[in-house]
Design an enzyme around this catalytic site. Structure first.
Site, PDB file in Angstrom:
ATOM      1  N   TYR A 161       0.808  -1.221   0.000  1.00 48.60           N
ATOM      2  CA  TYR A 161       0.000   0.000   0.000  1.00 48.60           C
ATOM      3  C   TYR A 161       0.839   1.270   0.000  1.00 48.60           C
ATOM      4  O   TYR A 161       0.446   2.288  -0.574  1.00 48.60           O
ATOM      5  CB  TYR A 161      -0.959  -0.014   1.188  1.00 48.60           C
TER       6      TYR A 161
ATOM      7  N   TYR B 275      -7.963 -11.635  13.124  1.00 47.09           N
ATOM      8  CA  TYR B 275      -7.606 -10.273  12.734  1.00 47.09           C
ATOM      9  C   TYR B 275      -8.244  -9.228  13.657  1.00 47.09           C
ATOM     10  O   TYR B 275      -7.628  -8.799  14.623  1.00 47.09           O
ATOM     11  CB  TYR B 275      -7.933  -9.999  11.240  1.00 47.09           C
TER      12      TYR B 275
ATOM     13  N   LEU C 284      -5.599  -7.548   0.417  1.00 44.01           N
ATOM     14  CA  LEU C 284      -4.876  -7.789  -0.830  1.00 44.01           C
ATOM     15  C   LEU C 284      -3.608  -8.574  -0.554  1.00 44.01           C
ATOM     16  O   LEU C 284      -3.085  -8.547   0.557  1.00 44.01           O
ATOM     17  CB  LEU C 284      -4.492  -6.452  -1.466  1.00 44.01           C
ATOM     18  N   VAL C 285      -3.117  -9.241  -1.592  1.00 37.71           N
ATOM     19  CA  VAL C 285      -1.877  -9.992  -1.436  1.00 37.71           C
ATOM     20  C   VAL C 285      -0.722  -9.000  -1.329  1.00 37.71           C
ATOM     21  O   VAL C 285      -0.452  -8.248  -2.267  1.00 37.71           O
ATOM     22  CB  VAL C 285      -1.628 -10.913  -2.652  1.00 37.71           C
TER      23      VAL C 285
END
Ligand code: NAD
Length: 397
Positions: A53, A235, A273-274
């Site tokens: 990111y 998470y 996302l990966v």
């Protein structure tokens, strides 16, 4: 050297310089195709700017808004006979593209948690930019050395209170099995909060305020994740979730501190996302594979660059950030759309090794993972020699 992927569990120990450069060029093309971001940021500091990111934030600011950028990261340079890390090659490519476009770009490789790194960056801002108008905080790290006490904190990915068992995908073999994770013990929560919580973001912003290098109306943003209930024990309600709660605490504190400058602190909740960080979290790769399939079919799939472009273009700089009920920006909105979550939830119950290809985009997961390290990109000759000693221009003495 000729460079091939060497995967060890959830990391790849090699990276391809030309492939990483293509990955960066592809991201730049996405942003450019969308045109200029009106009234976008002009002088930007990105902490954690070399991959995931943070890299996409830097690209979106530079190529969407012609911003001058300073990037901070922790990466390994390559040598003639030894690969550097992907973040090193990404930055080398980013800086070359920025220079070709006439954009200022300077990078710092070292420990962002340390005081000397903060001072060095502040000196560069003073010397080259005067003030910055956007600070992106995008670090993901397994450990942090306390800048005052020297204590080394270690973050863990564990549930809190009880053992968590759920489906899991072995991303090397494609086997869907079960994983059981023991709950946090001792000071696991405090250690994880110390690494991935908001303390260091606050220290950065306080140092930048004290040095008077923040422009009027400055914005700062740190990234978080919420996701669906199936991942909450590991998470949102786990050790990492506690750290993200602390990031929200820091956001409120920073918002107050920036008021004098007419500034604003944000938490942006991004899509799963990966990335190098997310592939290390149990259960998440299976969820991401199911999510990619559903979102690609719906035509709403985005990668880091589309997410970060949307964050700047449609939220932070269009006068309508659309905060949720507690003030967070939600670019995870398309991930969390009820129709997407319904499909993913149903398939989560049904998925197994045999039907994985039907229900999940495991191929997409694997190719995204390889792309992080510069492999599998179109137009790259992976049989050819490549220069693994590629330099980052601003880090060449
Ligand atoms: P990433 O692993 O791709 O990037 C981490 C960055 O931090 C890299 O630039 C790395 O060099 C830098 N870094 C790590 N330790 C450092 C240190 N000590 N000093 C300087 N730089 C250091 O991770 P990412 O997935 O892009 O995560 C960035 C942020 O986004 C995190 O806060 C993460 O929780 C959040 N996020 C990620 C996802 C996801 O699915 N990947 C989703 C939502 C939010």
């Amino acid at each position: 050297m000729i460079v091939a992927p060497k995967i060890r569990g959830f990391i790849c120990t090699t990276a391809h310089p030309d492939g990483c450069a293509k990955h960066v060029a592809d991201q730049i093309a996405v942003v450019k195709a969308r045109g200029l971001i009106e009234n976008g940021p002009k002088k930007v500091l990105v902490i954690g700017s070399s991959t995931g990111y943070g890299l996409s934030s830097r690209i979106a600011a530079a190529f969407g808004s012609n911003a001058a950028t300073i990037g901070v990261f922790f990466e390994k340079p390559g040598e003639a006979d030894k690969c550097g890390t992907a973040g090193w090659y990404n930055t080398a490519a980013f800086e070359k593209e920025a220079a070709a476009a006439g954009l200022y770009a300077k990078s710092f490789n070292g420990d962002a948690f340390s005081d000397p790194m903060k001072s060095e960056v502040i000196e560069a801002i003073k010397a080259d930019l005067g003030k910055v108008d956007l600070v992106v905080y995008s670090l993901a790290s397994p450990r942090r050395t306390d800048p005052k006490s020297g204590e080394v904190y270690k973050s863990v990915l564990k549930p809190i209170g009880e053992v968590y068992t759920n489906k899991n995908l072995n991303t090397t073999t494609g086997v869907v099995n079960e994983v059981t994770i023991e709950p946090a013990e001792g000071d696991d929560v405090a250690q994880t909060v110390a690494v991935m919580g908001g303390d260091d973001w606050e220290l950065w912003m306080e140092a930048l305020i004290a040095a008077d290098v923040l422009a009027e109306g400055v914005q700062t943003v740190a990234y978080s994740y919420i996701g669906p209930e199936v991942t909450w024990p590991i998470y949102k309600n786990g050790t990492i979730g506690r750290a993200k709660e602390d990031v929200e605490r820091a956001q409120a504190a920073l918002d107050e501190k920036l008021k004098g400058l007419g500034g604003k602190a944000w938490v942006s909740v991004n899509k799963a996302l990966v990335t190098q960080a997310s592939s290390a979290i149990p259960v998440v790769p299976l969820y991401i594979s199911l999510l990619y399939k559903a979102m690609k079919a719906a035509g709403t799939h985005e990668d880091c660059i589309e997410q970060m472009d949307r964050l700047l273009r449609d939220r932070l700089y269009n006068g309508n950030p659309q905060p949720d009920e507690v003030g967070r920006i939600r670019v995870d909105d398309w991930e969390m759309a009820p129709e997407i979550q319904e499909i993913v939830g149903k398939r989560w119950d049904e998925v197994n090794t045999e039907n994985l290809a039907e229900f999940a985009d495991f191929e997409g997961y694997q190719s995204s993972f390889l792309r992080l390290f510069g492999f599998g990109l179109e137009g790259i000759d992976y049989e050819a020699q490549t220069d693994t000693a590629t330099a980052v221009p601003s880090l060449t003495k």
